[in-house]
Write a protein that holds these residues in place. Structure first.
Motif, PDB file in Angstrom:
ATOM      1  N   LEU A 105     -19.143   8.838  17.881  1.00 37.01           N
ATOM      2  CA  LEU A 105     -17.801   8.300  17.719  1.00 37.01           C
ATOM      3  C   LEU A 105     -17.763   6.872  18.236  1.00 37.01           C
ATOM      4  CD1 LEU A 105     -15.747  11.390  18.878  1.00 37.01           C
ATOM      5  CD2 LEU A 105     -16.369  10.733  16.559  1.00 37.01           C
ATOM      6  N   SER A 106     -17.116   6.023  17.485  1.00 36.10           N
ATOM      7  CA  SER A 106     -17.030   4.620  17.853  1.00 36.10           C
ATOM      8  C   SER A 106     -16.071   4.440  19.020  1.00 36.10           C
ATOM      9  CB  SER A 106     -16.537   3.807  16.659  1.00 36.10           C
ATOM     10  OG  SER A 106     -16.287   2.479  17.040  1.00 36.10           O
ATOM     11  N   THR A 107     -16.416   3.548  19.913  1.00 36.27           N
ATOM     12  CA  THR A 107     -15.540   3.234  21.036  1.00 36.27           C
ATOM     13  C   THR A 107     -14.634   2.060  20.713  1.00 36.27           C
ATOM     14  OG1 THR A 107     -17.215   1.792  22.006  1.00 36.27           O
ATOM     15  CG2 THR A 107     -17.176   4.087  22.743  1.00 36.27           C
ATOM     16  N   SER A 108     -14.774   1.459  19.539  1.00 36.36           N
ATOM     17  CA  SER A 108     -13.975   0.280  19.198  1.00 36.36           C
ATOM     18  C   SER A 108     -12.494   0.609  19.071  1.00 36.36           C
ATOM     19  CB  SER A 108     -14.478  -0.363  17.905  1.00 36.36           C
ATOM     20  OG  SER A 108     -14.352   0.534  16.834  1.00 36.36           O
ATOM     21  N   LEU A 109     -12.149   1.840  18.702  1.00 41.77           N
ATOM     22  CA  LEU A 109     -10.742   2.206  18.577  1.00 41.77           C
ATOM     23  C   LEU A 109     -10.033   2.130  19.915  1.00 41.77           C
ATOM     24  CD1 LEU A 109      -8.486   3.113  16.730  1.00 41.77           C
ATOM     25  CD2 LEU A 109      -9.152   5.458  17.148  1.00 41.77           C
ATOM     26  N   SER A 110     -10.727   2.471  20.981  1.00 43.90           N
ATOM     27  CA  SER A 110     -10.101   2.425  22.298  1.00 43.90           C
ATOM     28  C   SER A 110      -9.814   0.988  22.733  1.00 43.90           C
ATOM     29  CB  SER A 110     -10.976   3.125  23.336  1.00 43.90           C
ATOM     30  OG  SER A 110     -12.202   2.436  23.475  1.00 43.90           O
ATOM     31  N   GLN A 111     -10.469   0.017  22.090  1.00 41.28           N
ATOM     32  CA  GLN A 111     -10.250  -1.383  22.438  1.00 41.28           C
ATOM     33  C   GLN A 111      -9.054  -1.972  21.709  1.00 41.28           C
ATOM     34  OE1 GLN A 111     -13.994  -3.128  21.451  1.00 41.28           O
ATOM     35  NE2 GLN A 111     -15.062  -2.171  23.176  1.00 41.28           N
ATOM     36  N   ILE A 112      -8.558  -1.307  20.671  1.00 42.41           N
ATOM     37  CA  ILE A 112      -7.413  -1.802  19.902  1.00 42.41           C
ATOM     38  C   ILE A 112      -6.134  -1.365  20.605  1.00 42.41           C
ATOM     39  CG2 ILE A 112      -6.201  -1.655  17.700  1.00 42.41           C
ATOM     40  CD1 ILE A 112      -8.917  -1.075  16.407  1.00 42.41           C
ATOM     41  N   SER A 113      -5.244  -2.311  20.806  1.00 46.03           N
ATOM     42  CA  SER A 113      -3.989  -1.997  21.485  1.00 46.03           C
ATOM     43  C   SER A 113      -3.018  -1.356  20.501  1.00 46.03           C
ATOM     44  CB  SER A 113      -3.366  -3.263  22.056  1.00 46.03           C
ATOM     45  OG  SER A 113      -2.101  -2.978  22.592  1.00 46.03           O
ATOM     46  N   THR A 114      -2.515  -0.194  20.850  1.00 46.73           N
ATOM     47  CA  THR A 114      -1.537   0.485  19.995  1.00 46.73           C
ATOM     48  C   THR A 114      -0.145   0.416  20.608  1.00 46.73           C
ATOM     49  OG1 THR A 114      -2.016   2.586  21.075  1.00 46.73           O
ATOM     50  CG2 THR A 114      -3.253   2.076  19.072  1.00 46.73           C
ATOM     51  N   THR A 115       0.004  -0.383  21.640  1.00 46.05           N
ATOM     52  CA  THR A 115       1.287  -0.481  22.336  1.00 46.05           C
ATOM     53  C   THR A 115       2.394  -0.924  21.393  1.00 46.05           C
ATOM     54  OG1 THR A 115       0.109  -1.053  24.355  1.00 46.05           O
ATOM     55  CG2 THR A 115       2.468  -1.496  24.317  1.00 46.05           C
ATOM     56  N   GLU A 116       2.138  -1.945  20.584  1.00 44.31           N
ATOM     57  CA  GLU A 116       3.172  -2.452  19.677  1.00 44.31           C
ATOM     58  C   GLU A 116       3.538  -1.400  18.625  1.00 44.31           C
ATOM     59  OE1 GLU A 116       3.875  -5.988  16.423  1.00 44.31           O
ATOM     60  OE2 GLU A 116       2.422  -6.316  18.020  1.00 44.31           O
ATOM     61  N   LEU A 117       2.534  -0.714  18.097  1.00 46.93           N
ATOM     62  CA  LEU A 117       2.812   0.341  17.118  1.00 46.93           C
ATOM     63  C   LEU A 117       3.607   1.479  17.744  1.00 46.93           C
ATOM     64  CD1 LEU A 117      -0.652   0.530  15.302  1.00 46.93           C
ATOM     65  CD2 LEU A 117       1.446  -0.524  14.469  1.00 46.93           C
ATOM     66  N   ASP A 118       3.265   1.845  18.964  1.00 47.54           N
ATOM     67  CA  ASP A 118       4.001   2.891  19.669  1.00 47.54           C
ATOM     68  C   ASP A 118       5.457   2.485  19.892  1.00 47.54           C
ATOM     69  OD1 ASP A 118       1.707   4.417  19.756  1.00 47.54           O
ATOM     70  OD2 ASP A 118       1.206   3.861  21.817  1.00 47.54           O
TER      71      ASP A 118
END
Length: 94
Positions: free
Chosen positions: A44-57
Motif C-alpha cells: 500500500l502506498s504511503t503517499s495518500l497519508s501525505q495528502i491533506s484532506t482537511t479542506e475536503l472534510d
C-alpha cells in the motif's frame, strides 16, 4: 454421438502450480529444476497519508450541516425525477 457423450469424454483439468502470468525466468526454482510457488505481495502506498484532506472534510461538513438545517426547517425537498434518473443510470446496480 451427442453433446452429453462429448462432455463425459472430456479430460479432467490438471492442477497448475506457480504463477502463470510471470515470465519463466521470474519463477524461483529449487535444486533439481522444480518450480517453487511464489506468493503475491500487496504494497500500500504511503503517499495518500501525505495528502491533506482537511479542506475536503470541512467542505463535506458544511454540506451536511446545510442539509440538516434544511431538513429541520422543513425546506428540504427530494427531487423524485432526479432520484429516478440516478436509479436507472448505468452502473446503478439495478
Amino acid at each position: 454421438m451427442n453433446i452429453t457423450d462429448k462432455i463425459e469424454q472430456a479430460k479432467p483439468a490438471l492442477p497448475v502450480e506457480g504463477r502463470m502470468d510471470a515470465p519463466p525466468r521470474a519463477r524461483a526454482q529449487q535444486p533439481g529444476g522444480r518450480h517453487v510457488r511464489q506468493e503475491d505481495v500487496v504494497e500500500l502506498s504511503t503517499s495518500l497519508s501525505q495528502i491533506s484532506t482537511t479542506e475536503l472534510d470541512q467542505q463535506q461538513a458544511r454540506r451536511i450541516a446545510a442539509i440538516k438545517a434544511q431538513i429541520q426547517s422543513g425546506e428540504y425537498r427530494v427531487d423524485s425525477r432526479q432520484v429516478a434518473e440516478k436509479m436507472l443510470a448505468d452502473g446503478s446496480g439495478i
